[in-house]
Scaffold this active site. Structure first.
Site, PDB file in Angstrom:
ATOM      1  N   HIS A  10       0.830  -1.214   0.000  1.00  6.45           N
ATOM      2  CA  HIS A  10       0.000   0.000   0.000  1.00  6.45           C
ATOM      3  C   HIS A  10       0.863   1.263   0.000  1.00  6.45           C
ATOM      4  CE1 HIS A  10      -3.310  -2.794   0.531  1.00  6.45           C
ATOM      5  NE2 HIS A  10      -2.597  -3.361   1.505  1.00  6.45           N
ATOM      6  N   GLU A  25      -2.502   0.350   7.694  1.00  2.00           N
ATOM      7  CA  GLU A  25      -1.617  -0.735   7.277  1.00  2.00           C
ATOM      8  C   GLU A  25      -0.367  -0.208   6.581  1.00  2.00           C
ATOM      9  OE1 GLU A  25      -1.743  -4.706   4.373  1.00  2.00           O
ATOM     10  OE2 GLU A  25      -3.518  -3.440   4.598  1.00  2.00           O
ATOM     11  N   HIS A  78       2.428  -7.080   4.485  1.00  3.22           N
ATOM     12  CA  HIS A  78       1.038  -6.645   4.631  1.00  3.22           C
ATOM     13  C   HIS A  78       0.561  -6.919   6.054  1.00  3.22           C
ATOM     14  CE1 HIS A  78      -0.069  -5.737   0.400  1.00  3.22           C
ATOM     15  NE2 HIS A  78       1.005  -6.476   0.177  1.00  3.22           N
ATOM     16  N   GLU A 142       1.593 -11.724   6.022  1.00  5.63           N
ATOM     17  CA  GLU A 142       0.476 -11.019   6.667  1.00  5.63           C
ATOM     18  C   GLU A 142       0.791 -10.953   8.158  1.00  5.63           C
ATOM     19  OE1 GLU A 142      -1.950  -9.411   5.450  1.00  5.63           O
ATOM     20  OE2 GLU A 142      -2.632 -10.287   3.557  1.00  5.63           O
TER      21      GLU A 142
END
Length: 238
Positions: A10, A25, A78, A142
């Site tokens: 992101h 995030e 992430h 993650e």
């Protein structure tokens, strides 16, 4: 020298998942990515980052950068999110089993679980763009669930971000045959005329940075700091 691609997910106008307390995030992934870069550089590796600040970078541009730079492997960072606030595990994704990416994931995943104490979500398969479009083996980590209030409060801290970066580094160290831990290189030595010398004395354990992560290369050393450095040299000579 192995060249590593680090992809903080992101950024810019894309915040990624957002916690109830407004933690984003994109900020977590960038902090962990920059920390991980320093650790890998400290081990002598070249690191290619898809972003080093809060900017927009398309998925296509990320994959093209890593392919153009011919990196040896890619780690995409992430933070997960779910409708339930109780979701709570850490996991590492690959495109498909049987290749080098699975070996990388199997090296990283247990380090993450051991370092965080979060439930083990295991190594999973997914058709994520960055896993599919990079030429090099790629994994996507993650790092817990930002939708879990307890996890989000931890992810907001420098300590947890450092823990995550160190765990990922240790997993990569297992895979690449690197030292299991390396001194954290201060961020303010890059570009300094004595950067190479500073890196050597830190690696040798003769000098270290300050607790805030800086080295302050242009600041005069005190007599106490000089004495401490000389004492370390004497220990090594013995």
């Amino acid at each position: 020298m192995t060249k590593i691609g680090i992809d903080p997910g992101h950024g810019g106008s894309d915040p990624g998942a957002v916690a109830a307390g407004e933690l984003q995030e994109k900020d977590v992934t960038l902090a962990v990515g920059l920390d991980l870069r320093h650790r890998l550089q400290g081990a002598g590796l070249e690191v290619i980052m898809s972003r080093t600040e809060d900017v927009d970078v398309s998925l296509a541009d990320r994959a093209q950068l890593f392919n153009r730079e011919q990196v040896g492997l890619v780690v995409s960072l992430h933070v997960n999110s779910a409708a339930s606030t109780t979701a709570n595990y850490v996991s590492t994704f690959i495109l498909a089993p049987g290749g080098q990416a699975e070996k990388i994931a199997n090296a990283i995943q247990p380090e993450l679980v051991a370092a965080t104490g979060w439930p083990d979500g295991g190594v999973r398969e997914a058709n994520f763009y960055i896993l599919r479009q990079t030429d090099a083996p790629a994994v996507l980590v993650e790092m817990g669930f930002i939708s879990n209030p307890a996890t989000a409060s931890l992810l907001a801290t420098i300590a947890t971000r450092q823990t995550l970066a160190r765990a990922i580094y240790k997993g990569l160290a297992v895979y690449l045959g690197l030292p299991p831990d390396v001194p954290m290189l201060p961020t303010d030595i890059q570009g300094n005329w004595a950067e190479a010398a500073i890196r050597r004395v830190i690696a040798a354990g003769i000098m270290s940075g300050y607790p805030d992560g800086s080295f302050r290369p242009d600041q005069p050393a005190t007599r106490a700091e000089l004495a401490a450095a000389l004492d370390r040299i004497l220990d090594k000579l013995k």
